[in-house]
Design a protein around this motif. Structure first.
Motif, PDB file in Angstrom:
ATOM      1  N   THR A 135      44.052 -46.753   6.805  1.00 40.50           N
ATOM      2  CA  THR A 135      43.140 -45.643   6.551  1.00 40.50           C
ATOM      3  C   THR A 135      42.026 -46.151   5.649  1.00 40.50           C
ATOM      4  N   ALA A 136      41.002 -45.341   5.469  1.00 32.58           N
ATOM      5  CA  ALA A 136      39.894 -45.690   4.574  1.00 32.58           C
ATOM      6  C   ALA A 136      39.705 -44.557   3.582  1.00 32.58           C
ATOM      7  N   VAL A 137      39.489 -44.913   2.317  1.00 31.55           N
ATOM      8  CA  VAL A 137      39.355 -43.932   1.240  1.00 31.55           C
ATOM      9  C   VAL A 137      38.035 -44.170   0.517  1.00 31.55           C
ATOM     10  N   HIS A 138      37.347 -43.085   0.197  1.00 32.60           N
ATOM     11  CA  HIS A 138      36.118 -43.193  -0.598  1.00 32.60           C
ATOM     12  C   HIS A 138      36.505 -43.364  -2.063  1.00 32.60           C
ATOM     13  N   GLY A 139      36.205 -44.512  -2.619  1.00 32.74           N
ATOM     14  CA  GLY A 139      36.576 -44.783  -3.999  1.00 32.74           C
ATOM     15  C   GLY A 139      36.294 -46.224  -4.369  1.00 32.74           C
ATOM     16  N   VAL A 140      36.858 -46.648  -5.492  1.00 31.97           N
ATOM     17  CA  VAL A 140      36.694 -48.016  -5.999  1.00 31.97           C
ATOM     18  C   VAL A 140      38.075 -48.566  -6.308  1.00 31.97           C
ATOM     19  N   LEU A 141      38.324 -49.792  -5.907  1.00 30.54           N
ATOM     20  CA  LEU A 141      39.610 -50.434  -6.180  1.00 30.54           C
ATOM     21  C   LEU A 141      39.405 -51.625  -7.102  1.00 30.54           C
ATOM     22  N   LEU A 142      40.171 -51.649  -8.193  1.00 30.14           N
ATOM     23  CA  LEU A 142      40.097 -52.738  -9.170  1.00 30.14           C
ATOM     24  C   LEU A 142      41.492 -53.210  -9.542  1.00 30.14           C
ATOM     25  N   GLU A 143      41.539 -54.427 -10.069  1.00 26.18           N
ATOM     26  CA  GLU A 143      42.763 -54.930 -10.688  1.00 26.18           C
ATOM     27  C   GLU A 143      42.554 -54.878 -12.200  1.00 26.18           C
ATOM     28  N   VAL A 144      43.336 -54.034 -12.863  1.00 22.82           N
ATOM     29  CA  VAL A 144      43.220 -53.856 -14.306  1.00 22.82           C
ATOM     30  C   VAL A 144      44.558 -54.236 -14.938  1.00 22.82           C
ATOM     31  N   TYR A 145      44.575 -55.314 -15.694  1.00 22.63           N
ATOM     32  CA  TYR A 145      45.808 -55.828 -16.309  1.00 22.63           C
ATOM     33  C   TYR A 145      46.924 -56.003 -15.277  1.00 22.63           C
ATOM     34  N   GLY A 146      46.538 -56.484 -14.087  1.00 25.30           N
ATOM     35  CA  GLY A 146      47.527 -56.733 -13.041  1.00 25.30           C
ATOM     36  C   GLY A 146      47.906 -55.518 -12.224  1.00 25.30           C
ATOM     37  N   ALA A 278      45.360 -46.261 -19.185  1.00 23.78           N
ATOM     38  CA  ALA A 278      46.148 -45.678 -18.097  1.00 23.78           C
ATOM     39  C   ALA A 278      46.908 -46.762 -17.340  1.00 23.78           C
ATOM     40  N   ALA A 279      46.250 -47.894 -17.091  1.00 20.04           N
ATOM     41  CA  ALA A 279      46.904 -49.000 -16.389  1.00 20.04           C
ATOM     42  C   ALA A 279      48.036 -49.593 -17.227  1.00 20.04           C
ATOM     43  N   MET A 280      47.788 -49.811 -18.522  1.00 19.00           N
ATOM     44  CA  MET A 280      48.831 -50.368 -19.394  1.00 19.00           C
ATOM     45  C   MET A 280      49.999 -49.401 -19.537  1.00 19.00           C
ATOM     46  N   ASN A 281      49.698 -48.111 -19.669  1.00 17.50           N
ATOM     47  CA  ASN A 281      50.757 -47.111 -19.794  1.00 17.50           C
ATOM     48  C   ASN A 281      51.594 -47.047 -18.513  1.00 17.50           C
ATOM     49  N   HIS A 282      50.926 -47.196 -17.376  1.00 18.62           N
ATOM     50  CA  HIS A 282      51.642 -47.215 -16.094  1.00 18.62           C
ATOM     51  C   HIS A 282      52.590 -48.407 -16.020  1.00 18.62           C
TER      52      HIS A 282
END
Length: 314
Positions: A135-146, A278-282
């Motif tokens: 599928t395709a999603v409108h957004g931005v994908l990043l790698e933040v702290y892995g 948010a990424a670190m807490n996850h």
């Protein structure tokens, strides 16, 4: 339109085409392979003709012991009109009966120098990747702290600006504006960028910038597993936002659920820092450390340990 055809397998797995060239554009609809041992022995009641057929040393050695009439009949049955391809491993010699039948029925016969087990594994992995739901999603994908973080929100809310700030802070961009997502085995979501906009980031007022050119090869990545969705929305004073974070919200992409965090946006909030936290807490939650739950447990213990105010007067 078929997602994978026999010609794709021929090119991407570096196979040798021996015969049946007219059938190279046959569609492949399943990632399951089949080794037709029982079929060569004459039992074709449950022959899965829609699968790619893989012949190794065992099957061909058995085939050599069959009478000539049976050899011709078995290969005629094996080269079905629905069979996408027949692949031979170990660079083994291909029986003339198979070559003749494949030419008559336009079934591509290809050969590899890999062992049967290795070829089976490699071909299965390729087909599972190519035939996975997408599928395709409108957004931005990043790698933040892995952590693979998918930023979503309405157009103009600040997704790309937050992504630019995160890239400057040492994190990596995978895709901006459009994220192509495929669901692999074990409910794993992998996001990539469309080839046309790979490494590009659109910033209102500046236009399109090339992240790799500006920040170097370490600022981009080709693909990443998505494990967290940060949804950005304009601050709504009438809405009650989560202030503890005890219960995880989920978003469903294809058939897989991903943890979702909603972050309200207003002037003065540092989105990059909030997304980093948010990424670190996850990550901490995945390691079994839930700060919100620990606080709640502490609060409950304090309340329970407080003496009843009424007992002072008894």
């Amino acid at each position: 339109m078929a997602k994978v055809r026999t010609t794709d397998v021929l090119k991407n797995l570096d196979l040798e085409l021996v015969s049946g060239e007219d059938g190279l554009h046959r569609p492949i609809t399943t990632s399951d392979l089949h080794r037709p041992g029982l079929e060569l022995a004459g039992f074709l009641d449950y022959y899965p003709k829609e699968r790619v057929q893989l012949l190794g040393r065992t099957e061909l050695r058995f085939f050599e012991k069959l009478p000539q009439a049976e050899r011709i009949e078995r290969m005629e049955r094996l080269c079905d009109d629905e069979t996408p391809a027949i692949v031979i491993s170990r660079d083994l010699d291909i029986p003339e009966e198979l070559i003749e039948s494949s030419e008559r029925h336009a079934v591509p016969v290809m050969r590899s120098n890999l062992t049967t087990t290795r070829l089976f594994s490699k071909l299965t992995a390729y087909l599972e990747k190519m035939l996975a739901p997408t599928t395709a999603v409108h957004g931005v994908l990043l790698e933040v702290y892995g952590v693979g973080v998918l930023l979503t929100g309405k157009s103009g809310v600040g997704k790309s600006e937050a992504a630019l700030d995160l890239v400057k802070r040492g994190h990596r961009l995978i895709a901006d504006d459009c994220v192509e997502i495929r669901q692999e085995e074990n409910d794993t979501l992998v996001g990539t960028a469309p080839e046309l906009i790979e490494h590009l980031l659109e910033i209102r007022g500046l236009g399109i910038i090339n992240v790799m050119t500006l920040f170097g090869a370490g600022a981009i990545r080709g693909s990443k597993q998505i494990t967290l969705n940060v949804h950005l929305e304009l601050w709504n004073s009438k809405k009650q936002y989560d202030r503890l974070g005890i219960e995880d919200e989920k978003i469903k992409i294809i058939d897989t659920e991903v943890t979702k965090v909603t972050v309200p946006v207003r002037p003065g909030r540092n989105l990059a820092v909030i997304i980093e936290v948010a990424a670190m807490n996850h990550r901490l939650k995945r390691f079994g450390i839930n700060t919100a739950q620990q606080f709640t447990n502490k609060l409950e213990n304090v309340i329970k340990s407080e003496p009843d105010s009424n007992t002072d007067y008894l």
